[in-house]
Design a protein around this motif. Structure first.
Motif, PDB file in Angstrom:
ATOM      1  N   LEU A  73       6.344   0.609  10.023  1.00  0.00           N
ATOM      2  CA  LEU A  73       6.187   1.481   8.862  1.00  0.00           C
ATOM      3  C   LEU A  73       6.528   2.909   9.286  1.00  0.00           C
ATOM      4  O   LEU A  73       5.794   3.532  10.059  1.00  0.00           O
ATOM      5  CB  LEU A  73       4.756   1.407   8.325  1.00  0.00           C
ATOM      6  CG  LEU A  73       4.438   2.208   7.061  1.00  0.00           C
ATOM      7  CD1 LEU A  73       5.218   1.680   5.862  1.00  0.00           C
ATOM      8  CD2 LEU A  73       2.943   2.185   6.769  1.00  0.00           C
ATOM      9  N   ALA A  83      -0.056   8.778   7.386  1.00  0.00           N
ATOM     10  CA  ALA A  83      -0.423   7.877   8.479  1.00  0.00           C
ATOM     11  C   ALA A  83      -1.939   7.733   8.573  1.00  0.00           C
ATOM     12  O   ALA A  83      -2.459   6.617   8.737  1.00  0.00           O
ATOM     13  CB  ALA A  83       0.149   8.388   9.796  1.00  0.00           C
ATOM     14  N   ALA A 141      -3.065   5.578   5.766  1.00  0.00           N
ATOM     15  CA  ALA A 141      -2.709   4.173   5.999  1.00  0.00           C
ATOM     16  C   ALA A 141      -3.707   3.512   6.943  1.00  0.00           C
ATOM     17  O   ALA A 141      -4.139   2.361   6.727  1.00  0.00           O
ATOM     18  CB  ALA A 141      -1.300   4.068   6.556  1.00  0.00           C
ATOM     19  N   ILE A 174       2.908   2.027  13.050  1.00  0.00           N
ATOM     20  CA  ILE A 174       3.273   3.241  12.315  1.00  0.00           C
ATOM     21  C   ILE A 174       4.097   4.162  13.213  1.00  0.00           C
ATOM     22  O   ILE A 174       3.755   4.377  14.378  1.00  0.00           O
ATOM     23  CB  ILE A 174       2.023   3.986  11.817  1.00  0.00           C
ATOM     24  CG1 ILE A 174       1.261   3.137  10.794  1.00  0.00           C
ATOM     25  CG2 ILE A 174       2.405   5.329  11.198  1.00  0.00           C
ATOM     26  CD1 ILE A 174      -0.045   3.765  10.329  1.00  0.00           C
TER      27      ILE A 174
END
Length: 260
Positions: A133, A151, A154, A164
């Motif tokens: 991601l 981030a 998330a 990430i």
């Protein structure tokens, strides 16, 4: 001119052409005529300002402006076996807005579009377990980049931080496309952004030789019936649409995209 100064200038010039700005300029012109004791001349800008403000507040007008942009690419259907079987290595979420407020959790710092984009990015990444991601978006007048805040949000939502990657230096979509080209190269990737922004984003990415799989989100026009009562959110939708049309024109003039 620094990148920051150029970015500010572009935003300032674009703001002048926004629907609400046009209405305010006309209203200010009417006030000026009144102050100059030319009341008859003030009637036209006052009436035009009011009529435009009413028109921009209607969902029929806002839908007319934004639907061509939002319908450029369909939503990504993850129940399609052919899509899910593709070797997607990256899920790229383009940046949007936020303001850091240490009282709030990361998700509450994000603007609506950023939340929708992040949610769609996580949805897509969960269907491609091997994909990273990539959260994009730079830092502007804030202590954190938009990518950093997304981030953190998330991770708060339970997404694996090991999947990430941040791309947090770009301030606009053209710069994001260049940075993703350096990262992804010829790898297959899904591109997540607002539906109204997807047309410009895909064109800018394709101009870099990339072929993203579009995953539009944050739709403003959802098939609601037309009515003639004004609503403030319709003005916001008109603002988004005009912003994208101006962005397409700006990118074309600069040779960053082609019309065809």
């Amino acid at each position: 001119m620094s990148v920051g100064a150029g970015f500010i200038l572009k935003k300032a010039l674009g703001t002048l052409f926004m629907p609400l700005s046009v209405c305010l300029v006309l209203f200010a012109l009417g006030l000026l005529y009144v102050l100059l004791r030319r009341s008859k001349d003030a009637i036209a800008p006052f009436v035009m300002s009011g009529l435009l403000l009413y028109a921009f507040s209607l969902n029929s007008v806002s839908g007319y402006l934004i639907r061509p942009l939002e319908n450029a690419y369909p939503p990504l259907n993850l129940s399609n076996a052919e899509i899910v079987k593709k070797p997607v290595k990256w899920v790229v979420v383009l940046g949007s807005g936020h303001w850091t407020d240490q009282r709030l959790p990361p998700g509450a710092m994000l603007e609506e579009a950023a939340l929708y984009r992040l949610n769609e990015g996580i949805r897509v990444a969960n269907r491609f377990p091997g994909a990273i991601l990539v959260l994009s978006g730079g830092k502007f007048k804030d202590e954190q980049s938009n990518a950093q805040v997304m981030a953190a949000a998330a991770v708060d939502l339970g997404f694996n931080p090991g999947r990430i990657m941040l791309s947090d230096k770009a301030l606009d979509t053209h710069d994001e496309a260049m940075r993703i080209r350096a990262l992804a190269g010829s790898d297959l990737f899904v591109l997540v952004t607002s539906a109204s922004h997807m047309l410009r984003a895909v064109k800018l990415f394709e101009n870099q030789g990339l072929k993203p799989i579009p995953a539009p989100t944050c739709y403003q026009s959802k098939g609601e019936p037309e009515y003639f009562l004004p609503r403030a959110d319709n003005i916001t939708t008109c603002h988004m649409a005009v912003h994208e049309y101006l962005g397409l024109a700006w990118s074309f003039v600069r040779g960053q995209i082609s019309i065809l």
